[in-house]
Scaffold this motif. Structure first.
Motif, short mmCIF file in Angstrom:
data_model
loop_
_atom_site.label_atom_id
_atom_site.label_comp_id
_atom_site.label_asym_id
_atom_site.label_seq_id
_atom_site.Cartn_x
_atom_site.Cartn_y
_atom_site.Cartn_z
N SER A 190 0.84 -1.20 0.00
CA SER A 190 0.00 0.00 0.00
C SER A 190 0.88 1.26 0.00
CB SER A 190 -0.91 -0.01 1.22
OG SER A 190 -0.13 0.27 2.35
N LYS A 191 0.25 2.39 -0.26
CA LYS A 191 0.98 3.65 -0.39
C LYS A 191 1.74 4.04 0.88
CE LYS A 191 -1.17 6.91 -3.13
NZ LYS A 191 -0.80 6.83 -4.55
N THR A 192 1.33 3.50 2.03
CA THR A 192 2.04 3.84 3.27
C THR A 192 3.21 2.91 3.56
OG1 THR A 192 0.42 2.51 4.45
CG2 THR A 192 0.01 4.88 4.39
N LEU A 199 2.19 6.66 -8.26
CA LEU A 199 1.92 7.52 -9.43
C LEU A 199 1.30 8.82 -8.97
CD1 LEU A 199 0.27 5.01 -11.95
CD2 LEU A 199 2.65 5.73 -11.86
N TRP A 200 0.46 8.71 -7.93
CA TRP A 200 -0.26 9.87 -7.39
C TRP A 200 0.27 10.20 -6.01
CZ3 TRP A 200 -4.17 12.18 -10.30
CH2 TRP A 200 -4.68 11.44 -11.37
N PHE A 201 0.72 11.43 -5.83
CA PHE A 201 1.12 11.88 -4.49
C PHE A 201 1.00 13.39 -4.42
CE2 PHE A 201 5.18 13.72 -5.65
CZ PHE A 201 5.56 13.00 -6.77
N ASN A 202 0.94 13.90 -3.20
CA ASN A 202 0.98 15.34 -2.94
C ASN A 202 2.17 15.61 -2.03
OD1 ASN A 202 -1.55 15.92 -4.22
ND2 ASN A 202 -2.59 15.12 -2.42
N GLY A 203 2.71 16.80 -2.11
CA GLY A 203 3.80 17.16 -1.20
C GLY A 203 5.10 16.50 -1.59
C1 NAG Z 1 -3.87 15.01 -3.12
O1 NAG Z 1 -4.64 16.13 -2.81
C2 NAG Z 1 -5.91 16.15 -3.46
C3 NAG Z 1 -6.56 17.50 -3.16
O2 NAG Z 1 -6.49 17.80 -1.81
C4 NAG Z 1 -6.75 14.97 -2.97
O3 NAG Z 1 -8.01 14.97 -3.60
C5 NAG Z 1 -6.00 13.68 -3.33
O4 NAG Z 1 -6.70 12.56 -2.83
C6 NAG Z 1 -4.59 13.70 -2.76
N1 NAG Z 1 -3.86 12.57 -3.30
C7 NAG Z 1 -3.10 11.78 -2.56
C8 NAG Z 1 -2.47 10.65 -3.27
O5 NAG Z 1 -2.88 11.97 -1.37
#
Ligand code: NAG
Ligand code: NAG
Length: 242
Positions: A190-192, A199-203
């Motif tokens: 899992s992502k943690t 592929l998808w991340f923030n920060g």
């Molecule tokens: C990244 O941020 C967006 C907007 O806040 C959110 O919808 C999305 O689930 C987040 N993605 C991840 C992988 O944390």
């Protein structure tokens, strides 16, 4: 002694340029070295701090039939936007990631010298990709080869039929592994977990630590050779000093 020291420094800076934790593959649109790209577009924005793609590539990654690969997502009717966003993200990941070093392989292809192989994908990213595409259609399992390119963009080859996504890819695993000829490896991490690429991340880019984990835990013959070389270098240095 100074000569040896200078040689050693040259050697270790050579080693740094082989930095598998922070590098760009030798492919069609990648930069030579990773670096900040403040203008990366929309879905590619998470790589702004350190990227192998240019702002131009990041914008083009969002276009249909962009000049990057002339690739036609809509080869079996219009691809749904929910599905397409995963292909855009996949393009951002491929073009922008500076942490794919452990999975880069040399290839003999006209359009690139290196590819990725068996990049361990996080389960959530593979599953949501498949879920969002499962009502779409395609005519091919492996999207890297076998298209009819006679018109300049890929069309379904004559002997193929557009079929439901789930007939072509019965599972998320079959899709993630087969679509780009094993560029990705399906995992149940899992992502943690810190054991799979996202592929998808923030920060902050979480994939650097993952690459580091695989570099340190897989026996890489090159890094062994490098260690031996440095060891021999330092031994000869200390032999000269004492
Ligand atoms: C990244 O941020 C967006 C907007 O806040 C959110 O919808 C999305 O689930 C987040 N993605 C991840 C992988 O944390
Ligand atoms: C990116 O560069 C290509 C080639 O130089 C050019 O044709 C294209 O218009 C550029 N795209 C953007 C969005 O600037």
């Amino acid at each position: 002694m100074w000569v040896v020291l200078v040689l050693l420094l040259a050697l270790s800076s050579g080693a740094l340029s082989l930095d598998k934790l922070n590098m760009c593959m030798d492919a069609k649109h990648h930069k030579v070295n990773p670096g900040p790209e403040g203008q990366l577009y929309l879905q590619c924005a998470p790589w702004r701090d350190n990227a192998c793609c240019t702002a131009n590539t990041s914008t083009e990654a969002h276009e249909d039939n962009s000049y990057l690969y002339n690739f036609n997502w809509n080869h079996c009717g219009a691809m749904s936007p929910e599905c397409k966003r995963h292909f855009i993200q996949d393009t951002c990941f491929y073009e922008c990631s500076p942490h794919l070093g452990p999975w880069i392989q040399k290839v003999d292809q006209s359009w690139r010298k290196e590819r990725i192989l068996d990049v361990p994908l996080c389960k959530e990213d593979c599953h949501s990709w498949w879920e969002d595409c499962k009502n779409d259609y395609t005519c091919k399992t492996n999207w890297h080869t076998g298209w009819d390119w006679s018109s300049g963009v890929n069309k379904c080859p004559a002997n193929s039929k557009c079929r439901k996504w789930t007939d072509v890819y019965p599972t998320p695993m079959s899709m993630c592994e087969e679509i780009w000829s094993k560029s990705y490896l399906y995992t149940t991490y899992s992502k943690t977990s810190g054991r799979c690429m996202q592929l998808w991340f923030n920060g902050t880019n979480p994939n650097k630590k993952v690459a580091e984990y695989y570099l340190n835990n897989a026996q890489q013959p090159q890094s062994f050779a490098l260690t031996m070389l440095l060891f021999l270098g330092f031994s000869s240095l200390s032999a000269m000093m004492y």
